[in-house]
Design an enzyme around this catalytic site. Structure first.
Site, PDB file in Angstrom:
ATOM      1  N   GLY A 176      61.421  46.163  19.731  1.00  0.00           N
ATOM      2  CA  GLY A 176      61.795  44.773  19.500  1.00  0.00           C
ATOM      3  C   GLY A 176      60.886  43.720  20.090  1.00  0.00           C
ATOM      4  CG  ASP A 199      73.983  41.594  23.874  1.00  0.00           C
ATOM      5  OD1 ASP A 199      74.550  40.518  24.028  1.00  0.00           O
ATOM      6  OD2 ASP A 199      74.377  42.450  23.071  1.00  0.00           O
TER       7      ASP A 199
HETATM    8  P1  5GP Z   1      71.965  45.129  26.308  1.00  0.00           P
HETATM    9  O1  5GP Z   1      71.764  46.466  26.928  1.00  0.00           O
HETATM   10  O2  5GP Z   1      71.419  43.992  27.127  1.00  0.00           O
HETATM   11  O3  5GP Z   1      73.403  44.898  25.915  1.00  0.00           O
HETATM   12  O4  5GP Z   1      71.222  45.161  24.925  1.00  0.00           O
HETATM   13  C1  5GP Z   1      69.890  44.945  24.779  1.00  0.00           C
HETATM   14  C2  5GP Z   1      69.405  45.478  23.443  1.00  0.00           C
HETATM   15  O5  5GP Z   1      70.381  45.300  22.408  1.00  0.00           O
HETATM   16  C3  5GP Z   1      68.198  44.692  22.986  1.00  0.00           C
HETATM   17  O6  5GP Z   1      67.001  45.240  23.511  1.00  0.00           O
HETATM   18  C4  5GP Z   1      68.297  44.779  21.489  1.00  0.00           C
HETATM   19  O7  5GP Z   1      67.683  45.964  21.038  1.00  0.00           O
HETATM   20  C5  5GP Z   1      69.777  44.869  21.215  1.00  0.00           C
HETATM   21  N1  5GP Z   1      70.355  43.555  20.841  1.00  0.00           N
HETATM   22  C6  5GP Z   1      71.214  42.802  21.563  1.00  0.00           C
HETATM   23  N2  5GP Z   1      71.545  41.678  20.906  1.00  0.00           N
HETATM   24  C7  5GP Z   1      70.866  41.717  19.728  1.00  0.00           C
HETATM   25  C8  5GP Z   1      70.786  40.803  18.609  1.00  0.00           C
HETATM   26  O8  5GP Z   1      71.403  39.728  18.516  1.00  0.00           O
HETATM   27  N3  5GP Z   1      69.964  41.202  17.586  1.00  0.00           N
HETATM   28  C9  5GP Z   1      69.262  42.359  17.605  1.00  0.00           C
HETATM   29  N4  5GP Z   1      68.500  42.622  16.536  1.00  0.00           N
HETATM   30  N5  5GP Z   1      69.313  43.228  18.639  1.00  0.00           N
HETATM   31  C10 5GP Z   1      70.113  42.903  19.688  1.00  0.00           C
END
Ligand code: 5GP
Length: 180
Positions: free
Chosen positions: A48, A106
């Site tokens: 990403g 996120d």
């Molecule tokens: P976390 O572990 O912080 O919950 O998630 C991080 C990962 O979730 C990011 O590296 C990404 O791959 C994915 N992610 C979280 N929110 C989004 C979003 O709104 N769009 C996309 N495409 N990926 C997201």
């Protein structure tokens, strides 16, 4: 293009490339100022963050190195279910100033996992640079020093981010349209 369709979902443009690049430049300036003389090693988290990494690194003017890591998901036996393993670290991190380059934080669980894993390799310090943060979703306490933009809790694609593998190629960021 104001709106795009990816599989079953419609998205409308929410952050234009020009505005993204302004914030990426600001973050680069901050890093150039803060990490001068530290020869940082940037670790870009694929897939990403590829576009963010390219635009960020073009604006980093201090001596530095760049490498790429990936998180491999596998179903492990753990309380959280899916466990992610960090793959592709070939460099010696001991004594180094590390900057993790991520697309989006996120819940923060992925970043926490990265910090834990990299922390075992003896770096001097680890900094976080992320294109996006969703502050309302953050579950863990993270010191996010370099964040280009803060966004609401909506699903986005473009500028490296995907929906089911598609949408990474768009230069702008798009937000999902929630059809009632
Ligand atoms: P976390 O572990 O912080 O919950 O998630 C991080 C990962 O979730 C990011 O590296 C990404 O791959 C994915 N992610 C979280 N929110 C989004 C979003 O709104 N769009 C996309 N495409 N990926 C997201």
């Amino acid at each position: 293009m104001d709106s795009i369709q990816i599989k079953d979902k419609k998205f409308t443009v929410s952050i234009k490339e020009e505005d993204i690049l302004k914030e990426v430049s600001r973050v680069a300036d901050e890093i150039n100022r803060d990490l001068a003389g530290k020869n940082p090693l940037f670790l870009s988290v694929l897939n990403g963050s590829f576009m963010f990494t390219a635009d960020l690194m073009k604006r980093i003017t201090i001596p530095c190195e760049i490498s790429f890591v990936k998180l491999a998901s596998y179903q492990g036996v753990s309380s959280t279910g899916a466990v992610k393993e960090v793959i592709g670290i070939n460099e010696d991190l001991s004594g180094r100033t590390i900057v993790i380059v991520e697309d989006i934080v996120d819940t923060g669980l992925t970043m926490q996992r990265l910090l834990e894993t990299l922390g075992t390799r003896g770096p001097k310090e680890i900094h976080i640079a992320t294109l996006l943060v969703k502050p309302e979703k953050l579950k863990v306490d993270l010191n996010i020093e370099y964040a280009a933009m803060r966004i609401p809790n909506d699903f986005i694609v473009g500028y490296g981010l995907d929906y089911d593998g598609f949408g990474r190629n768009y230069k702008d960021i798009y937000t999902v349209v929630n059809e009632e």
